[in-house]
Design an enzyme around this catalytic site. Structure first.
Site, PDB file in Angstrom:
ATOM      1  N   HIS A 172      -7.584  54.044   4.029  1.00  0.00           N
ATOM      2  CA  HIS A 172      -7.882  54.158   5.464  1.00  0.00           C
ATOM      3  C   HIS A 172      -8.703  55.407   5.796  1.00  0.00           C
ATOM      4  O   HIS A 172      -9.280  55.496   6.882  1.00  0.00           O
ATOM      5  CB  HIS A 172      -6.584  54.102   6.300  1.00  0.00           C
ATOM      6  CG  HIS A 172      -5.780  55.367   6.320  1.00  0.00           C
ATOM      7  ND1 HIS A 172      -4.661  55.554   5.528  1.00  0.00           N
ATOM      8  CD2 HIS A 172      -5.907  56.515   7.037  1.00  0.00           C
ATOM      9  CE1 HIS A 172      -4.144  56.751   5.773  1.00  0.00           C
ATOM     10  NE2 HIS A 172      -4.883  57.346   6.681  1.00  0.00           N
TER      11      HIS A 172
ATOM     12  N   ASP B 217      -3.227  51.196  -0.109  1.00  0.00           N
ATOM     13  CA  ASP B 217      -3.904  52.217   0.698  1.00  0.00           C
ATOM     14  C   ASP B 217      -4.467  53.335  -0.188  1.00  0.00           C
ATOM     15  O   ASP B 217      -4.301  54.523   0.083  1.00  0.00           O
ATOM     16  CB  ASP B 217      -2.961  52.800   1.764  1.00  0.00           C
ATOM     17  CG  ASP B 217      -3.716  53.608   2.825  1.00  0.00           C
ATOM     18  OD1 ASP B 217      -4.935  53.382   2.969  1.00  0.00           O
ATOM     19  OD2 ASP B 217      -3.109  54.455   3.485  1.00  0.00           O
TER      20      ASP B 217
ATOM     21  N   SER C 288      -3.930  62.881   5.247  1.00  0.00           N
ATOM     22  CA  SER C 288      -3.972  61.641   4.466  1.00  0.00           C
ATOM     23  C   SER C 288      -4.933  61.773   3.285  1.00  0.00           C
ATOM     24  O   SER C 288      -6.071  62.215   3.448  1.00  0.00           O
ATOM     25  CB  SER C 288      -4.421  60.473   5.340  1.00  0.00           C
ATOM     26  OG  SER C 288      -3.394  60.069   6.198  1.00  0.00           O
TER      27      SER C 288
END
Length: 323
Positions: A54, A84, A167
């Site tokens: 993402h 992910d 992230s």
């Protein structure tokens, strides 16, 4: 530990185009989002960086900033939306000797031996301000969480602060080994003191596979390859209800199309395209942006045979979109 590992950390800026519909008028706007990455490999030509899917998906350009403040453009090497995870590549020709000497490759550890209460350190580009360090403990192991796309994963829970921008960054043990890849997307932002990371032991085989992929750049819109199917998404809900694999259900195949020539049949469910997991129409669209007319790829389909689905790999040569 931080001093040892920081040279393997990078900040990533994803420049993308946002399309909005206002009163029936379509507007596009240039946007930027920040994330983190970990240098996990180096070949003769490229530096390989792992991050979250993402963080890098839908990018027009990806800008990577290294420990010495220098920047370089990166290209997507491989994506796995289910876990992910993503691997991006920077050409070594784009890096100065000073940068090459300043950076290091991270050491991947094992998340199988973690104990509750064990101290951990998180490093990442929190809020896009640059690299920062937080610490905490392992709060829980094998936390099962359902992600936004409906897939379920098992994660490490920590009370080390993991904020937007973190992230793709590293969760480290006290030996400076990467034992998890942080994700701000997991668990949402409603709760304080609960951060999540993808365990490195389950991520490592996927990272190794993504590192082997061919580095690809987006192709011009009018050159994007065409498959020649009409389709229906098999969401996680439909999958559970009808006992079907998640993916793209082939409703029909155009005569003489690339799909027909490859042997794709009505009723097949496409689950992988050139090794990338496909669980939605959006996944397929995003993946196709990197493949031109004439490119040959392996497509994995699940085909119903004698009451059960059988995995079949087909060779697909992409065609041109009809006028």
């Amino acid at each position: 530990v931080v001093e040892k590992v920081m040279p393997a950390m990078v900040s990533i800026v994803n420049n993308f185009t946002e399309t909005a519909n206002v009163f029936g008028q379509q507007y596009t706007q240039e946007e930027a989002a920040s994330g983190s990455g970990i240098i996990v490999g180096k070949t003769d030509d490229e530096l390989l960086i792992v991050s979250n899917n993402h963080v890098v998906e839908s990018a027009d350009t990806l800008t990577v900033t290294f420990i010495d403040g220098s920047e370089a453009q990166a290209q997507v090497k491989g994506l796995d939306s289910d876990m992910d995870l993503a691997v991006i590549a920077v050409s070594l020709n784009d890096l100065s000797d000073d940068t090459k000497n300043a950076i290091t490759v991270a050491t991947l550890g094992s998340s199988d031996d973690l104990k509750l209460g064990e101290p951990v350190i998180a490093i990442g580009n929190a809020l896009g301000y640059g690299q920062s360090v937080t610490n905490g403990i392992v709060s829980a192991l094998n936390r099962e969480i359902t992600l936004e796309n409906g897939s379920t994963g098992t994660f490490i829970q920590t009370n080390a602060a993991i904020n937007p921008g973190n992230s793709g960054g590293a969760l480290l043990n006290m030996n400076g080994e990467v034992i998890g890849i942080n994700s701000n997307k997991i668990g949402g932002t409603a709760v304080e003191g609960m951060g999540y990371a993808i365990p490195i032991t389950s991520a490592s085989p996927i990272i190794a596979d993504l590192m082997e992929r061919q580095t690809r750049t987006k192709v011009a819109e009018d050159e994007v390859g065409y498959i020649g199917i009409s389709l229906q998404e098999v969401t996680s809900q439909i999958s559970q209800m009808y006992n079907m694999p998640e993916g793209i259900y082939v409703v029909s195949v155009e005569e003489g199309s690339a799909a027909a020539n490859a042997g794709i049949m009505k009723g097949d469910i496409i689950t992988k395209f050139d090794g990338s997991s496909i669980s939605s129409y959006s996944d397929l669209q995003k993946t196709l942006q990197y493949y031109a007319v004439g490119d040959s790829v392996t497509v994995t389909v699940q085909r119903p045979q004698n009451g059960e689905y059988v995995s079949i790999e087909l060779n697909l040569t992409l065609g041109s979109r009809p006028a």
